[in-house]
Design a protein around this motif. Structure first.
Motif, PDB file in Angstrom:
ATOM      1  N   UNK A   1      34.096  33.416  25.228  1.00  0.00           N
ATOM      2  CA  UNK A   1      33.269  34.543  25.653  1.00  0.00           C
ATOM      3  C   UNK A   1      34.005  35.863  25.511  1.00  0.00           C
ATOM      4  N   UNK A   2      35.233  35.821  25.096  1.00  0.00           N
ATOM      5  CA  UNK A   2      35.931  37.097  24.936  1.00  0.00           C
ATOM      6  C   UNK A   2      36.617  37.498  26.223  1.00  0.00           C
ATOM      7  N   UNK A   3      37.706  38.198  26.122  1.00  0.00           N
ATOM      8  CA  UNK A   3      38.510  38.497  27.314  1.00  0.00           C
ATOM      9  C   UNK A   3      37.796  39.343  28.344  1.00  0.00           C
ATOM     10  N   UNK A   4      36.939  40.240  27.902  1.00  0.00           N
ATOM     11  CA  UNK A   4      36.316  41.099  28.891  1.00  0.00           C
ATOM     12  C   UNK A   4      35.048  40.484  29.431  1.00  0.00           C
ATOM     13  N   UNK A   5      34.636  39.344  28.900  1.00  0.00           N
ATOM     14  CA  UNK A   5      33.312  38.832  29.224  1.00  0.00           C
ATOM     15  C   UNK A   5      33.379  37.681  30.203  1.00  0.00           C
ATOM     16  N   UNK A   6      34.181  37.790  31.215  1.00  0.00           N
ATOM     17  CA  UNK A   6      34.219  36.695  32.177  1.00  0.00           C
ATOM     18  C   UNK A   6      32.849  36.555  32.811  1.00  0.00           C
ATOM     19  N   UNK A   7      32.197  35.410  32.628  1.00  0.00           N
ATOM     20  CA  UNK A   7      30.921  35.221  33.284  1.00  0.00           C
ATOM     21  C   UNK A   7      31.145  34.465  34.570  1.00  0.00           C
ATOM     22  N   UNK A   8      30.585  34.941  35.637  1.00  0.00           N
ATOM     23  CA  UNK A   8      30.762  34.233  36.891  1.00  0.00           C
ATOM     24  C   UNK A   8      29.413  33.918  37.478  1.00  0.00           C
ATOM     25  N   UNK A   9      29.353  32.781  38.100  1.00  0.00           N
ATOM     26  CA  UNK A   9      28.106  32.403  38.760  1.00  0.00           C
ATOM     27  C   UNK A   9      28.426  32.081  40.203  1.00  0.00           C
ATOM     28  N   UNK A  10      27.695  32.680  41.112  1.00  0.00           N
ATOM     29  CA  UNK A  10      27.871  32.339  42.518  1.00  0.00           C
ATOM     30  C   UNK A  10      26.622  31.621  42.973  1.00  0.00           C
ATOM     31  N   UNK A  11      26.827  30.466  43.478  1.00  0.00           N
ATOM     32  CA  UNK A  11      25.666  29.751  43.982  1.00  0.00           C
ATOM     33  C   UNK A  11      25.890  29.388  45.419  1.00  0.00           C
TER      34      UNK A  11
ATOM     35  N   UNK B   1      27.770  24.433  48.853  1.00  0.00           N
ATOM     36  CA  UNK B   1      27.399  23.109  49.343  1.00  0.00           C
ATOM     37  C   UNK B   1      28.648  22.345  49.720  1.00  0.00           C
ATOM     38  N   UNK B   2      29.601  23.013  50.265  1.00  0.00           N
ATOM     39  CA  UNK B   2      30.875  22.353  50.561  1.00  0.00           C
ATOM     40  C   UNK B   2      31.594  22.125  49.250  1.00  0.00           C
ATOM     41  N   UNK B   3      32.776  21.614  49.286  1.00  0.00           N
ATOM     42  CA  UNK B   3      33.441  21.310  48.030  1.00  0.00           C
ATOM     43  C   UNK B   3      34.236  22.481  47.514  1.00  0.00           C
ATOM     44  N   UNK B   4      34.917  22.241  46.451  1.00  0.00           N
ATOM     45  CA  UNK B   4      35.891  23.187  45.947  1.00  0.00           C
ATOM     46  C   UNK B   4      35.309  24.062  44.847  1.00  0.00           C
ATOM     47  N   UNK B   5      35.820  25.253  44.718  1.00  0.00           N
ATOM     48  CA  UNK B   5      35.439  26.065  43.562  1.00  0.00           C
ATOM     49  C   UNK B   5      36.060  25.453  42.304  1.00  0.00           C
ATOM     50  N   UNK B   6      35.571  25.813  41.138  1.00  0.00           N
ATOM     51  CA  UNK B   6      36.160  25.281  39.911  1.00  0.00           C
ATOM     52  C   UNK B   6      37.637  25.655  39.832  1.00  0.00           C
TER      53      UNK B   6
ATOM     54  N   UNK C   1      51.425  20.613  50.392  1.00  0.00           N
ATOM     55  CA  UNK C   1      50.903  21.539  49.394  1.00  0.00           C
ATOM     56  C   UNK C   1      49.480  21.170  49.003  1.00  0.00           C
ATOM     57  N   UNK C   2      49.271  19.908  48.704  1.00  0.00           N
ATOM     58  CA  UNK C   2      47.936  19.485  48.288  1.00  0.00           C
ATOM     59  C   UNK C   2      46.937  19.643  49.432  1.00  0.00           C
ATOM     60  N   UNK C   3      47.327  19.160  50.612  1.00  0.00           N
ATOM     61  CA  UNK C   3      46.418  19.260  51.751  1.00  0.00           C
ATOM     62  C   UNK C   3      46.095  20.719  52.052  1.00  0.00           C
ATOM     63  N   UNK C   4      47.124  21.554  52.030  1.00  0.00           N
ATOM     64  CA  UNK C   4      46.918  22.969  52.319  1.00  0.00           C
ATOM     65  C   UNK C   4      45.992  23.616  51.312  1.00  0.00           C
ATOM     66  N   UNK C   5      46.241  23.348  50.028  1.00  0.00           N
ATOM     67  CA  UNK C   5      45.412  23.956  48.995  1.00  0.00           C
ATOM     68  C   UNK C   5      43.965  23.518  49.129  1.00  0.00           C
ATOM     69  N   UNK C   6      43.759  22.215  49.291  1.00  0.00           N
ATOM     70  CA  UNK C   6      42.388  21.710  49.355  1.00  0.00           C
ATOM     71  C   UNK C   6      41.654  22.305  50.554  1.00  0.00           C
ATOM     72  N   UNK C   7      42.297  22.265  51.713  1.00  0.00           N
ATOM     73  CA  UNK C   7      41.635  22.786  52.908  1.00  0.00           C
ATOM     74  C   UNK C   7      41.335  24.275  52.763  1.00  0.00           C
ATOM     75  N   UNK C   8      42.288  25.005  52.256  1.00  0.00           N
ATOM     76  CA  UNK C   8      42.125  26.444  52.109  1.00  0.00           C
ATOM     77  C   UNK C   8      40.976  26.774  51.164  1.00  0.00           C
ATOM     78  N   UNK C   9      40.955  26.099  50.025  1.00  0.00           N
ATOM     79  CA  UNK C   9      39.925  26.418  49.036  1.00  0.00           C
ATOM     80  C   UNK C   9      38.535  26.030  49.524  1.00  0.00           C
ATOM     81  N   UNK C  10      38.467  24.969  50.307  1.00  0.00           N
ATOM     82  CA  UNK C  10      37.150  24.588  50.801  1.00  0.00           C
ATOM     83  C   UNK C  10      36.601  25.606  51.787  1.00  0.00           C
ATOM     84  N   UNK C  11      37.501  26.177  52.571  1.00  0.00           N
ATOM     85  CA  UNK C  11      37.042  27.052  53.636  1.00  0.00           C
ATOM     86  C   UNK C  11      37.080  28.523  53.268  1.00  0.00           C
ATOM     87  N   UNK C  12      37.565  28.789  52.095  1.00  0.00           N
ATOM     88  CA  UNK C  12      37.828  30.178  51.708  1.00  0.00           C
ATOM     89  C   UNK C  12      36.595  31.058  51.784  1.00  0.00           C
ATOM     90  N   UNK C  13      35.448  30.514  51.423  1.00  0.00           N
ATOM     91  CA  UNK C  13      34.273  31.363  51.324  1.00  0.00           C
ATOM     92  C   UNK C  13      33.797  31.861  52.680  1.00  0.00           C
TER      93      UNK C  13
END
Lengths: 270, 507
Positions: free
Chosen positions: B229-239, B242-247, B489-501
């Motif tokens: 998509x080109x460097x300036x064309x970051x496409x983002x989708x926010x939906x 539903x719990x779970x991790x971001x990509x 590290x893994x537990x921290x990352x997973x928990x943080x990313x799930x709750x980040x929003x």
């Protein structure tokens, strides 16, 4: 400033005509508060019941912003304008619905984000730029421009604690408007300072509107909308009431505000 | 296939010029305001409708109702002449509204709609069609309306207009079956076949709440993100969440991209802390030295310890400094998110940068301590040798532990603020339970099990082995340290990313 060749290149890189598409967006949040003490309660209440109130900040909002459009967003306080911007920026998650954004988003939602007042103006330019998502090299390239615009001269080396609020505002605004966004979200009139600086700020905003890809502008200044916006949306209690040609939408909103104020003036004389 | 964004019937979703006000929605909002007692708000909203379309029945009647309510209020306050004035005004408006409604029969509306559509004013055409649909439903003459609509035209654009008007009038429909019949008998093709414009899944028999004039709910083609998509064309989708991790890949790519922000934030934090003092940045060294001396005095003076040897001082120094690294990371991590309200609310960036920045700050505090210790180590003549090559490895393992713990504490503190309050006590207790002020041989076996379970135990013992004993760190110990580091590290990352929003709404 982007060069003409850069702009041309950008237009060619499969840029889709739509910068932002919002579909059926609803955002609500819950506030938790303690129930108020009953008047005349004789014993000391150790815990009061927690109440939860749900506030629908946005209800089923849909809009499409084509690339290059300057979209004005108007509405009374609490209508959900800031919430909409923050949802599009990815700061607030949607409760329902879907948002698609194509391009890099820069937010101008508050002044001095990322600043540390114990540090000097120079350090804070770097911090503010990094917080906004720029590379350090890009910030260094713009440093002189930012300092000139803010008109702070030698004060740049002093800690920002020592700045007056006007100086703080000028530097913060200067940092914020020298980013190079594809999509810029601006909340409220951020220009502060004396008349000369205000004039400079308006001119700069106008430049941004001409050069930046797409802009969403939340403001209470109807004349700003009429001057700068190519399209407008009126939000009321989280819903889109009117959209399209800026003058017409501003007229709608003005009709509402005028009638409401007039009605209140006549009838609210307790 | 009609492009929903360009087809004029779909309104100014992306079409410049012209403007559109959702009159149905405005009336609904005004009714809501009226119901909840905000009379001026209701009056204002009705006024907008009346300005756009003079004689709009709902708005006129709504205004009249507002005036009547005001009249009642004035009556209550004893101002009868004001009250009767308002009542009279309400009467006048109601009369005019009813008279207006009589003059606009259904057929006339349809003809006007056709004329407007031919003139290109699609918005007005749709509004008139909506009124005609409502009128027909009210009169129960829907099939008659269907005939009139067919007479008015059979072309594609007209059909789409009619379908759209029917759909958006659903909210007013008392009987959805009437609408279904309208669509079957009116336009030749049922709604579901009108290309690309209507939601095939919409069940006509179940009217939705006032639908906005956006219907293209076939999921739009999302262009591929990533390099193509080109460097300036970051496409983002926010939906919706539903719990779970971001990509993960784009998230960590962005974390990497913002690494300089991370480092500068860490440095700025430390720089800011000592801004006012005389000693300034020397405090980063003075702090640990003074603390170590305090503990030394505590142990030797109060406990009359076995030997105030330099070995013991070395043990104490290295143990304390290593412990401070982790405890600083935790302490700063706890505040990293809740203290960054301004950043979290106003800028978008991967929030993981916040606890990571705290961890980097702790590391930046640790390095001068290491330097001070090194000076001491050389001055006192503690063993040098190849085992010192293990130092970077131990630091790396400890860093992963610190990062994981910082993330865990950061998230926990957002949701339960008491965590931050309890932390100083917990950390102090942990210090006493760690082999810093004592060594493992001084501890009875029963307690040894307990203290060995601490995540810092293998790290601290490794430090001791390498620096004080002059031996290489035990493989088993390193494995344990690695395991603790990886798990947190893994537990921290997973928990943080799930709750980040949820952070933006919790701070």
């Amino acid at each position: 400033m982007r060069s003409a060749s850069e702009q041309g290149a950008r237009a060619q890189v499969g840029a889709s005509p739509t910068a932002i598409r919002v579909q059926g967006l609803s955002v609500s949040h819950r506030t938790v508060y303690r129930s108020p003490r009953r008047a005349g309660a004789r014993r000391i209440e150790i815990t009061r019941r927690r109440r939860i109130q749900r506030v629908d900040a946005l209800r089923d909002v849909s809009l499409t912003v084509p690339r290059g459009e300057v979209l004005g967003i108007v509405g009374a306080n609490g209508a959900g304008k800031s919430t909409l911007l923050r949802a599009i920026a990815g700061i607030l998650p949607p409760g329902q619905g879907r948002i698609e954004v194509r391009g890099r988003v820069s937010t101008l939602l508050a002044l001095g984000v990322g600043f540390n007042r114990s540090l000097s103006g120079r350090d804070n330019v770097l911090l503010g730029g990094l917080a906004a998502g720029l590379e350090p090299s890009a910030i260094r390239a713009r440093y002189d421009e930012i300092v000139d615009f803010a008109e702070l001269g030698d004060h740049m080396e002093l800690p920002m604690k020592t700045y007056s609020s006007g100086m703080f505002g000028r530097l913060a605004f200067s940092v914020a408007v020298h980013m190079d966004p594809d999509i810029l979200l601006i909340d409220e009139a951020l220009a502060t300072g004396d008349a000369t600086f205000k004039a400079k700020s308006s001119a700069r905003m106008r430049e941004l509107c001409d050069n930046a890809g797409t802009i969403l502008l939340v403001t209470h200044g109807m004349s700003t909308i009429r001057d700068l916006a190519t399209s407008c949306v009126w939000l009321h209690r989280g819903q889109v009431m009117s959209r399209g040609d800026p003058s017409a939408v501003v007229d709608d909103y003005a009709t509402y505000a005028r009638t409401k104020k007039h009605a209140r003036a006549i009838h609210d004389d307790e | 296939m009609a492009d929903p964004e360009r087809h004029p019937a779909w309104g100014p979703e992306g079409a410049g010029g012209g403007s559109w006000a959702d009159l149905a929605r405005l009336c609904a909002a005004a009714d809501e305001a009226f119901g909840s007692g905000s009379l001026d708000e209701a009056e204002g909203l009705y006024a907008v409708v009346r300005a756009r379309e003079p004689g709009h029945p709902a708005a006129e009647l709504g205004t009249a109702a507002v005036l009547r309510r005001r009249a009642a209020e004035q009556e209550r306050r004893g101002r009868s002449d004001a009250a009767s004035e308002l009542s009279a005004e309400a009467d006048r408006i109601e009369r005019a509204a009813k008279a207006g409604a009589e003059v606009r029969p259904r057929t006339l509306l349809v003809r006007q709609a056709r004329a407007r559509a031919d003139a290109g004013d699609m918005e007005a055409a749709v509004r008139l069609l909506q009124d005609s649909v409502r009128a027909a439903i009210g009169e129960r003459r829907v099939s008659g309306l269907a005939d009139e609509l067919e007479d008015a035209g059979t072309d594609e654009a007209w059909r789409i207009l009619v379908a759209r008007a029917a759909l958006t009038a659903q909210a007013d429909a008392e009987r959805a079956a009437d609408l279904a019949s309208l669509l079957r008998n009116g336009p030749r093709r049922p709604a579901s076949e009108v290309d690309g414009a209507l939601d095939p899944a919409a069940d006509i028999d179940q009217p939705d709440p006032p639908a906005p004039l956006v219907v293209a709910s076939k999921p739009p083609v999302v262009e591929p993100h990533g390099p193509s998509a080109g460097p300036a064309e970051a496409g983002m989708v926010f939906e919706s969440h539903r719990g779970g991790l971001p990509p993960m890949a784009p998230y960590f790519a962005e974390v990497w991209r913002r690494r300089q922000f991370l480092v500068h934030m860490a440095r700025a934090k430390l720089k800011g802390q000592h801004a006012d003092t005389l000693a300034g940045r020397a405090w980063t060294l003075l702090n640990p030295i003074l603390l170590a001396l305090t503990y030394f005095m505590l142990v030797t003076v109060l406990l009359d310890a076995q030997s105030t040897t330099t070995v013991y001082l070395g043990t104490l120094l290295s143990g304390l400094f290593a412990f401070f690294y982790t405890s600083n990371a935790i302490r700063m991590g706890a505040l990293s998110v809740v203290g960054a309200g301004n950043l979290v609310m106003n800028t978008a960036f991967p929030r993981l940068l916040l606890p990571l920045s705290a961890c980097v700050s702790a590391l930046l505090l640790f390095l001068p301590m290491l330097l001070v210790y090194a000076v001491f180590h050389l001055a006192v003549g503690l063993p040098l040798g190849p085992q010192l090559a293990a130092v970077p490895l131990i630091i790396a393992l400890q860093t992963s532990l610190c990062a994981g713990l910082a993330m865990l504490v950061a998230v926990a503190n957002v949701f339960v603020r008491d965590v931050g309050r309890a932390l100083p006590y917990a950390l102090r207790l942990w210090l006493y339970l760690s082999p810093v002020l004592w060594t493992i041989d001084q501890v009875p076996d029963s307690a040894a099990r307990v203290v060995e379970f601490s995540p810092l135990y293998p790290i601290l013992v490794s430090w001791h082995q390498v620096l004080i004993d002059g031996e290489g760190p035990g493989g088993w110990l390193l494995a344990q340290a690695g395991a603790w580091g990886a798990v947190t590290l893994v537990a921290g990352t997973v928990l943080f990313l799930r709750k980040e929003r949820e952070f933006a709404v919790r701070i």
